[in-house]
Design an enzyme around this catalytic site. Structure first.
Site, PDB file in Angstrom:
ATOM      1  N   HIS A  98       0.817  -1.217   0.000  1.00 14.78           N
ATOM      2  CA  HIS A  98       0.000   0.000   0.000  1.00 14.78           C
ATOM      3  C   HIS A  98       0.847   1.262   0.000  1.00 14.78           C
ATOM      4  CE1 HIS A  98       0.404  -0.077   4.522  1.00 14.78           C
ATOM      5  NE2 HIS A  98       0.407   1.225   4.339  1.00 14.78           N
ATOM      6  N   ASP A 128       0.217  -7.640   1.680  1.00 16.22           N
ATOM      7  CA  ASP A 128       0.598  -6.222   1.659  1.00 16.22           C
ATOM      8  C   ASP A 128       2.119  -6.059   1.620  1.00 16.22           C
ATOM      9  OD1 ASP A 128       0.220  -3.536   1.497  1.00 16.22           O
ATOM     10  OD2 ASP A 128      -0.324  -3.231   3.588  1.00 16.22           O
ATOM     11  N   SER A 201       4.696   2.518   7.803  1.00 16.60           N
ATOM     12  CA  SER A 201       4.299   1.363   6.990  1.00 16.60           C
ATOM     13  C   SER A 201       5.446   0.902   6.104  1.00 16.60           C
ATOM     14  CB  SER A 201       3.095   1.729   6.119  1.00 16.60           C
ATOM     15  OG  SER A 201       1.948   1.920   6.896  1.00 16.60           O
ATOM     16  N   VAL A 258     -10.834 -26.728  -2.107  1.00 13.18           N
ATOM     17  CA  VAL A 258     -11.961 -27.159  -1.288  1.00 13.18           C
ATOM     18  C   VAL A 258     -12.547 -25.951  -0.572  1.00 13.18           C
ATOM     19  CG1 VAL A 258     -11.178 -29.516  -0.886  1.00 13.18           C
ATOM     20  CG2 VAL A 258     -10.392 -27.691   0.635  1.00 13.18           C
ATOM     21  N   ILE A 260     -14.035 -25.077   3.115  1.00  9.05           N
ATOM     22  CA  ILE A 260     -13.862 -25.708   4.421  1.00  9.05           C
ATOM     23  C   ILE A 260     -14.451 -24.847   5.527  1.00  9.05           C
ATOM     24  CG2 ILE A 260     -11.831 -27.102   3.883  1.00  9.05           C
ATOM     25  CD1 ILE A 260     -10.075 -24.851   4.851  1.00  9.05           C
TER      26      ILE A 260
END
Length: 470
Positions: A98, A128, A201, A258, A260
């Site tokens: 980001h 991310d 970040s 699958v 689940i």
């Protein structure tokens, strides 16, 4: 007596290696941490001039954006700040997706003050994580990844980055919790009370050996600032992603094929299982599992030699397994165990095989604009993205207005914010959000967790469902 106890606690703390200072560690790792500045061209509005009806109470709100500098119809340059760290002497750099998403230019500033342009090697929005590359005249100082699985709750950690654009800054704290899941399928976050703010970040979380055990990604905050609840994606997740981005420029995760659900105590009792463990297969669409003979109603007990505790663990184990590998999967079927040999497919190919038109057709419809929990919300379109100066690929619900008397306002939500997820599920329309609220109520929850982005930076905000009455 009090004095004796205090001395005992102090001696115990010292025996656990409580640092007298973080200075040596900070000096050692600083040259490898970088500030990241991105530039993005935001297109001017090309659509109708009236985003909201004339006379609407939100007209002034939008005019403020449209007429800023009287250049509302011209392309604009938007910049953002973040952090990262060098992982090899030849210039590979890790950061958050980001931080650089939609960027036209990426500039790396080193601790020495030198600056270099960076190119994007690859990204993984699911975790991310992004991998960048710079070309330098000589070898660069770098840091190594540590084993995040060895980090214990209570261990000292240090975060470094560019909080609020203030430049290289160090904060220290402890590991507050492990294995946190926030909003992603592959989440494995380390929670820390080391101060993490906007701009941190993509920066590293270090252990006391100077190894990176996490990538600082998000905070939980009622006001947008650090309150001691930060989240770093665990290094053992990041290293797998980085290795694949470096080799292929993209991720290649294993795919079982699958649907689940967790085995609850009542399900375990009904199936005659001794423990409420494993993953119950609810559906087996076309894919590797069906080809191997797996059936709905099977309970997956082990995968590739590892015991399966729950669905979240299974998803992560499968994703981290090599595409094309044949693995042994032990299932409980009608009270008996069976071993199946499954050759894994690639999840990204399976996801891309779903036609976009079908996905859009299946999306729940709802009102274009709505008021909920003190928020006035509208789905993003091209005009609204341009008005709010958002990248063209931004999706979610725009916060048009916030009731000043609402819990949302108290927790820092403001006009211009974008809600991208609710209840850990992506939201594109007002109907999506209302559906997530209804699901939370049906599950007996008292609040719903929203993923809110402001200026590209994500944070989680929990809002009470008491305010979600229509």
């Amino acid at each position: 007596m009090v004095l004796i106890v205090s001395q005992s606690l102090m001696a115990s703390a010292q025996s656990r290696g409580m640092p007298e200072s973080f200075a040596d560690l900070a000096e050692m790792i600083s040259p490898s941490v970088v500030n990241i500045t991105t530039s993005t061209t935001v297109a001017g509005r090309t659509g109708p001039q009236g985003i909201v009806p004339e006379g609407s109470p939100f007209e002034d709100f939008f005019r403020e954006f449209q007429d800023r500098g009287r250049n509302g119809d011209r392309p604009r340059r938007s910049s953002a700040l973040g952090s990262g760290f060098v992982i090899s002497e030849d210039g590979f750099i890790v950061t958050n997706n980001h931080v650089i998403e939609g960027a036209d230019e990426i500039l790396i500033e080193f601790f020495s003050g030198d600056e270099l342009p960076a190119t994007l090697v690859g990204t993984d929005p699911n975790t991310d994580i992004a991998l960048l590359k710079v070309e330098a005249d000589g070898p660069l100082p770098f840091v190594s990844f540590g084993d995040s699985d060895t980090a214990r709750v209570g261990d000292w950690v240090m975060a470094m980055g560019n909080p609020l654009g203030q430049g290289f800054s160090v904060s220290a704290g402890i590991v507050s919790a492990r294995n946190r899941a926030l909003s992603g399928t592959y989440d494995d976050y380390i929670q820390t009370d080391a101060a993490i703010n906007r701009g941190n970040s993509g920066g590293p979380l270090f252990n006391m050996d100077g190894d990176v055990i996490g990538v600082n990604t998000a905070i939980l905050s009622p006001n947008g600032g650090s309150i001691g609840i930060g989240f770093s994606m665990a290094s053992n997740v990041v290293t797998r992603v980085v290795d694949q981005l470096k080799e292929f420029g993209e991720t290649r995760r294993g795919w079982l094929g699958v649907r689940i659900q967790d085995v609850t105590p009542d399900v375990a009792d009904a199936l005659g299982l001794e423990e409420a463990k494993g993953a119950l297969v609810s559906d087996v669409p076309e894919g590797p599992a069906r080809e191997a003979g797996m059936e709905a109603g099977d309970v997956i007990l082990t995968f590739d030699g590892r015991d399966v505790e729950d669905t979240r663990q299974l998803v992560r184990i499968v994703a981290n397994t090599q595409v094309g590998k044949s693995v042994r999967v032990v299932v409980n079927r009608d009270g008996e165990t069976e071993t199946l040999i499954v050759t894994l497919g690639r999840r990204e190919e399976a996801e891309n095989a779903v036609p976009a038109a079908q996905v859009e057709e299946d999306a729940p419809e709802g009102p274009a604009q709505m008021e909920l929990m003190g928020l006035t919300l509208a789905p993003l379109d091209d005009d609204l993205r341009a008005t709010l100066e958002l990248p063209a690929d931004t999706e979610g619900l725009a916060v048009i207005d916030v009731d000043a008397d609402s819990e949302a306002y108290e927790k820092g939500l403001r006009g211009g914010d974008v809600i991208t997820e609710a209840g850990q599920t992506r939201v594109l329309t007002a109907g999506d959000l209302m559906a997530r609220v209804d699901e939370a109520r049906e599950e007996g929850r008292k609040s719903i967790l929203l993923l809110v982005r402001r200026g590209g930076d994500p944070r989680f905000v929990a809002l009470s469902l008491d305010e979600a009455e229509e």
